[in-house]
Scaffold this motif. Structure first.
Motif: not given
Length: 228
Positions: A60-79
């Protein structure tokens, strides 16, 4: 959770009777259709079998921290993309539940859990390691291509107290990979092996953060070995 409960899936159906399933998870920012196409382009044909259904879900699309919070299709977030930082367990665990539902759908369709393989590329491989070792250890095996676990991963903590049989791990990594360092993948394999997992680790000297035909041919052979 509700927004994530119905993942879009790209499926390569078996050509005969369905007796086994492979769930193949893409890397960050990709899609199920994207990695299916990539695999097909590299192999010059689909990863397809007479008796095995191959499922490529899309994160699913979710905010992704390594991309400064931009939405991306990622399985989980990473610091951050590093092996020495804490895992983002809230997002990992919520996605394990969603993907676990996908496993349950296959079981309800008549596929025994020990006839299911879970794996993926890059972040997809890390997601598969959490899903298989922590929540579905009865699966036939898990594969991780150009992937790693953080050095203090909860997966290692769970396995320290485990006495039940564990799924076999098939892992590949390119020595030229500069995004997910070869040493991280090698360390992940060594730690899992030390905790009782049967592992194999194939290295490819000139491979970057990508798929290769020799790697995918080795993976296909391993799949057929685990799911004859």
């Amino acid at each position: 959770m509700a927004a994530f409960s119905n993942l879009h899936k790209c499926v390569v159906s078996q050509t005969g009777k369905h007796t086994a399933t492979v769930i193949f998870l893409h890397g960050s920012g990709d899609s199920g259709q994207g990695i299916r196409t990539w695999v097909r382009d590299v192999l010059k044909q689909d990863l397809a079998f007479q008796h095995i259904r191959v499922i490529y879900p899309t994160a699913p699309l979710r905010p992704y921290t390594p991309m400064k919070g931009a939405q991306s299709n990622v399985w989980f977030d990473r610091y951050k993309i590093s092996n020495d930082c804490p895992e983002h367990l809230e997002s990992i665990d919520s996605m394990c539940k969603v993907l676990g539902d996908l496993v349950d759908v296959e079981v309800k369709a008549g596929v025994s859990k020990n006839r299911i393989l879970i794996g993926g590329f890059s972040m997809g491989g890390a997601m598969a390691l959490h899903l298989a070792f922590r929540f579905h250890p009865q699966v036939a095996g898990v594969f991780a291509l150009s992937s790693f676990l953080n050095k203090d991963s909860i997966v290692y903590q769970v396995l320290q107290n485990n006495e039940a049989p564990l799924p076999e791990l098939f892992q590949c990594h390119g020595k030229a990979d500069e995004l997910v360092l070869y040493q991280w993948g090698e360390e992940t394999n060594a730690l899992l092996k030390s905790l009782g997992t049967k592992t194999s680790f194939l290295s490819f000297p000139n491979l970057y953060h990508e798929l290769s035909r020799p790697e995918l041919e080795q993976l296909k052979s391993w799949i057929l070995k685990k799911l004859p």
